[in-house]
Design an enzyme around this catalytic site. Structure first.
Site, PDB file in Angstrom:
ATOM      1  N   TRP A  43       0.828  -1.211   0.000  1.00  0.00           N
ATOM      2  CA  TRP A  43       0.000   0.000   0.000  1.00  0.00           C
ATOM      3  C   TRP A  43       0.860   1.259   0.000  1.00  0.00           C
ATOM      4  CZ3 TRP A  43      -4.738   2.233  -0.002  1.00  0.00           C
ATOM      5  CH2 TRP A  43      -4.844   3.513   0.557  1.00  0.00           C
ATOM      6  N   MET A  44       0.431   2.275  -0.773  1.00  0.00           N
ATOM      7  CA  MET A  44       1.124   3.570  -0.782  1.00  0.00           C
ATOM      8  C   MET A  44       0.113   4.696  -0.612  1.00  0.00           C
ATOM      9  SD  MET A  44       3.475   5.195  -3.825  1.00  0.00           S
ATOM     10  CE  MET A  44       2.180   5.557  -5.010  1.00  0.00           C
ATOM     11  N   ASP A  46       0.515   9.172   0.865  1.00  0.00           N
ATOM     12  CA  ASP A  46       1.190  10.461   0.618  1.00  0.00           C
ATOM     13  C   ASP A  46       2.641  10.388   0.124  1.00  0.00           C
ATOM     14  OD1 ASP A  46      -1.034  10.913   2.164  1.00  0.00           O
ATOM     15  OD2 ASP A  46      -0.021  12.125   3.658  1.00  0.00           O
ATOM     16  N   GLN A  64       4.388   7.166   2.046  1.00  0.00           N
ATOM     17  CA  GLN A  64       3.756   6.406   3.117  1.00  0.00           C
ATOM     18  C   GLN A  64       3.508   4.996   2.596  1.00  0.00           C
ATOM     19  OE1 GLN A  64       2.532   7.950   6.518  1.00  0.00           O
ATOM     20  NE2 GLN A  64       4.551   8.470   5.715  1.00  0.00           N
ATOM     21  N   SER A 107       3.898  11.156   7.486  1.00  0.00           N
ATOM     22  CA  SER A 107       4.408  12.058   6.449  1.00  0.00           C
ATOM     23  C   SER A 107       5.374  13.106   6.969  1.00  0.00           C
ATOM     24  CB  SER A 107       3.246  12.755   5.749  1.00  0.00           C
ATOM     25  OG  SER A 107       2.595  11.830   4.933  1.00  0.00           O
ATOM     26  N   ARG A 175       0.800  16.890  12.688  1.00  0.00           N
ATOM     27  CA  ARG A 175       1.602  16.090  11.752  1.00  0.00           C
ATOM     28  C   ARG A 175       1.947  16.797  10.439  1.00  0.00           C
ATOM     29  NH1 ARG A 175      -3.359  13.569  12.355  1.00  0.00           N
ATOM     30  NH2 ARG A 175      -4.779  13.795  10.598  1.00  0.00           N
ATOM     31  N   ASP A 176       2.725  16.057   9.643  1.00  0.00           N
ATOM     32  CA  ASP A 176       3.077  16.397   8.258  1.00  0.00           C
ATOM     33  C   ASP A 176       4.005  17.615   8.142  1.00  0.00           C
ATOM     34  OD1 ASP A 176       1.222  14.378   7.886  1.00  0.00           O
ATOM     35  OD2 ASP A 176      -0.371  15.692   7.169  1.00  0.00           O
ATOM     36  N   GLU A 228      -4.333  18.841   6.417  1.00  0.00           N
ATOM     37  CA  GLU A 228      -3.154  17.968   6.401  1.00  0.00           C
ATOM     38  C   GLU A 228      -2.122  18.520   5.404  1.00  0.00           C
ATOM     39  OE1 GLU A 228      -4.862  13.962   5.619  1.00  0.00           O
ATOM     40  OE2 GLU A 228      -4.336  13.528   7.698  1.00  0.00           O
TER      41      GLU A 228
END
Ligand SMILES: *[C@@H]1O[C@H](CO)[C@@H](O)[C@H](O)[C@H]1NC(C)=O
Ligand SMILES: *[C@@H]1O[C@H](CO)[C@@H](O)[C@H](O)[C@H]1NC(C)=O
Ligand SMILES: *[C@@H]1O[C@H](CO)[C@@H](O)[C@H](O)[C@H]1NC(C)=O
Ligand SMILES: *[C@@H]1O[C@H](CO)[C@@H](O)[C@H](O)[C@H]1NC(C)=O
Ligand SMILES: *[C@@H]1O[C@H](CO)[C@@H](O)[C@H](O)[C@H]1NC(C)=O
Ligand SMILES: *[C@@H]1O[C@H](CO)[C@@H](O)[C@H](O)[C@H]1NC(C)=O
Ligand SMILES: *[C@@H]1O[C@H](CO)[C@@H](O)[C@H](O)[C@H]1NC(C)=O
Ligand SMILES: *[C@@H]1O[C@H](CO)[C@@H](O)[C@H](O)[C@H]1NC(C)=O
Ligand SMILES: *[C@@H]1O[C@H](CO)[C@@H](O)[C@H](O)[C@H]1NC(C)=O
Ligand SMILES: *[C@@H]1O[C@H](CO)[C@@H](O)[C@H](O)[C@H]1NC(C)=O
Ligand SMILES: *[C@@H]1O[C@H](CO)[C@@H](O)[C@H](O)[C@H]1NC(C)=O
Ligand SMILES: CC(=O)N[C@H]1CO[C@H](CO)[C@@H](O)[C@@H]1O
Length: 562
Positions: A43-44, A46, A64, A107, A175-176, A228
């Site tokens: 799975w992929m 961001d 990710q 991320s 986050r991010d 995000e």
């Protein structure tokens, strides 16, 4: 009707067993896109840590990654791929490994610490390869910001154990981080989402490890459920006349001025924020604001939200650090959280968008108003392809009795590009007519599977219909919107009645990117045909006479050189 009677009506309904939404696999590995990056398996989501290694002349993309399943899940890693040409990709081992199985390396971004401001490097690491990653460590208890560094050109990373986390707000929704070097203030700037407060916090640092909070950009534009993946980039203002440096357009406070009595601004800042769920298109999308950044605060010129890609499949966009000439290159995740876990691909899930170069343009939003707009240009290295025959058509008025048909099925591998420039004459149709121009892109093995793209003159909009396929996911998933449209501005007002439109499209096995008017607007959408049923035919039809003239149409197949 009273509430009680509604309830009694509802309880009277006989419940039957619901039909489960199933993911059915067939030949899906045949439909792996050729030039849109996918992981080999797993799975992929961001894109992360995009940077350019100027020593090796190599582009790095991390993402990710859940290697243990084809759906999102913990532990979540940073997957890694590189490209020399931004068109074909080589996958590598995971680059950042989460410290615990119930955690995620969420991320973040990578910068090149040329001047060793962090002190992580010695002379043995080339200045151009001093990659420092700043990412979110997600555990069941909190989200904090971690720093890791690489001394081998970005393949493996060491966590900065003495100092991690470098930012901790005792929050589960923080986050991010996206970091860049702000030349003017000689500081590192970090933007990071306090997702559920609708805030993007801006921090500064001199050494990438101690961060000072400067400001919050908050509650701007479209909110959805959460903010995000922020990003702040500088873009040069467009020149009035590309052949002359004399005629530079003047901007003052974000407004175009037609004289040189006010000092000209030379660039603007664009602030990107991704929204999920609850975006304008439904689910996930990326908005941006244009304004100024002075090293501590970002102030938008206008409060309006702009959407960087108007399709259903473009999210969590990030830009590359250290790209040559300071040009701004980006990648988005080409999916949507509404249905990303169910799309019928195996043994991998999701692809990235093509790399796009961003530039600012003075955009005619409507006949009265021009606005600053980000134009997206796909970055494609044509040296990597062999081409099929180009089918071309020029300066013909299309009527209901002259459908154009192209049989492309020579050398085909599921990768097709086209250019279409046409005019529409608003005096030639009535209010009752559906004045549509259709481009059908049909599967070669099964012609009942096709994309229907086109322009509705009455609505002044371009439509994308990805619903004509036998793949069960497409009809069974209620979020996989089969019809998407783009409010399509003319590239030129030829006369009061005649307007001109341009669209460039590239279809890569299960993803279609459309660029309108040289990239003023973009729409990215995935589509799914039965495995191996690659596009082999194109038809152009119109639904009204005398309305459309095709000024230019070209379409060709592309295959990768071995
Ligand atoms: C494109 O770059 C990849 C490395 O990422 C390389 O393997 C490939 O040969 C390149 N293709 C061409 C045609 O240059
Ligand atoms: C590195 O140092 C030079 C000289 O002080 C400065 O101009 C440049 O902005 C710095 N760059 C980075 C990325 O730190
Ligand atoms: C962190 O947040 C949790 C949950 O809100 C709270 O119980 C705890 O006291 C906080 N810890 C600190 C050190 O502030
Ligand atoms: C980073 O910079 C801050 C502020 O100048 C300083 O207090 C801190 O000690 C520095 N950190 C390291 C690891 O040098
Ligand atoms: C810039 O324009 C905005 C919106 O018109 C206005 O509110 C603001 O005062 C202007 N700023 C300056 C410095 O002129
Ligand atoms: C752009 O340049 C043209 C001449 O090349 C000039 O006539 C026009 O006024 C300029 N527009 C602006 C907004 O400065
Ligand atoms: C030049 O532009 C400024 C800002 O828009 C305006 O205030 C001024 O009146 C203009 N001057 C002329 C001569 O048009
Ligand atoms: C940056 O802009 C903010 C908001 O306009 C202002 O309060 C601050 O003083 C400015 N800082 C600098 C260094 O100019
Ligand atoms: C088609 O029309 C365009 C625009 O009028 C013109 O530039 C072009 O030369 C024409 N091409 C042919 C083959 O007539
Ligand atoms: C349909 O085709 C015929 C023959 O080519 C042509 O004479 C006629 O004008 C066309 N119809 C329209 C509405 O243009
Ligand atoms: C799978 O692909 C092959 C080759 O293109 C084709 O012959 C076959 O019918 C496909 N099978 C299914 C289940 O779609
Ligand atoms: C929990 C789990 O299954 N972890 C595995 C995920 O995949 C990586 C990479 O293949 C393995 O190293 C982990 O053991």
């Amino acid at each position: 009707m009273k509430l009680t009677s509604v309830l009694s009506l509802l309880t009277a309904v006989t419940l039957t067993t619901a039909t489960p939404i199933e993911v059915e696999y067939g030949n899906e590995t045949l439909n792996r896109p050729l030039i849109h990056m996918t992981p080999t398996y797993g799975w992929m989501n961001d894109p992360n840590g995009l940077w350019y290694d100027s020593k090796e002349e190599l582009w790095h993309v991390y993402y990710q990654y859940n290697p243990n399943d084809t759906v999102w899940g913990l532990p979540l890693y940073w997957g890694h791929a590189t490209s020399k040409n931004l068109t074909t990709w080589t996958q590598h081992d995971v680059a950042i490994i989460p410290p615990a199985n119930d955690s995620g390396a969420y991320s973040g971004s990578i910068v090149v610490d040329y001047n060793n401001t962090s002190g992580f490097f010695t002379e043995s690491t080339d200045p151009a390869q001093r990659a420092v990653a700043i990412w979110t460590y997600n555990t069941p208890e909190s989200e904090t910001q971690y720093v890791s560094y690489s001394t081998d050109g970005g393949y493996t990373f060491t966590n900065y154990d003495q100092g991690n986390p470098v930012l901790d707000l005792n929050s589960t929704q923080f986050r991010d981080p996206k970091v860049f070097w702000h030349e003017e203030s000689q500081k590192w700037i970090l933007t990071v989402a306090k997702t559920q407060q609708f805030k993007i916090a801006i921090y500064s640092s001199t050494n990438l490890t101690t961060w000072t909070h400067e400001s919050d950009f908050e509650r701007e534009g479209y909110l959805g459920y959460q903010y995000e993946c922020p990003g702040l980039v500088k873009l040069p203002l467009p020149k009035n006349d590309t052949t002359s440096t004399e005629n530079v357009l003047s901007y003052s406070n974000g407004t175009l001025v037609s004289n040189n009595t006010v000092p000209a601004e030379t660039d603007k800042w664009a602030f990107f924020i991704s929204i999920n769920p609850g975006s304008i298109q439904g689910g996930s999308s990326t908005q941006y604001f244009i304004g100024d950044f002075n090293g501590t605060h970002f102030v938008a010129d206008y409060p309006n939200t702009n959407v960087i890609d108007l399709g259903k499949d473009y999210y969590a966009m990030q830009t590359f650090f250290n790209s040559p000439d300071g040009d701004v290159y980006s990648i988005g995740w080409a999916s949507n959280w509404q249905y990303s876990a169910y799309v019928p691909t195996d043994p991998w899930r999701s692809s990235m968008s093509l790399v796009r170069k961003f530039s600012l343009e003075d955009f005619q939003a409507n006949p009265e108003t021009r606005i600053l707009n980000i134009k997206s240009t796909p970055v494609i290295d044509y040296d990597v392809f062999n081409f099929g025959e180009t089918f071309a058509y020029e300066n013909e008025t299309l009527n209901t009795n002259n459908t154009l048909h192209y049989d492309l099925a020579k050398n085909f591998d599921g990768l097709v590009e086209f250019n279409l420039t046409f005019t529409a004459n608003s005096s030639a149709y009535g209010n009752h007519d559906f004045a549509g121009l259709d481009l059908f892109l049909r599967g070669d093995m099964n012609k009942n599977e096709y994309l229907r793209l086109g322009f509705g003159a009455n609505a002044a909009a371009f439509y994308i219909d990805r619903g004509h396929t036998e793949v069960p996911f497409v009809s069974s998933n209620p979020f996989f919107t089969d019809k998407v449209s783009v409010n399509n501005q003319p590239s030129e007002y030829v006369t009061n009645e005649i307007t001109k439109y341009k669209v460039y499209g590239i279809a890569d096995r299960n993803i279609l990117e459309l660029y309108f008017n040289d990239g003023s607007q973009v729409s990215t959408n995935t589509y799914f045909f039965t495995g191996g049923n690659f596009i082999g035919e194109a038809d152009i039809e119109v639904a009204a006479d005398g309305v459309f003239e095709i000024e230019d149409f070209q379409i060709r197949q592309m295959t990768l050189k071995l």
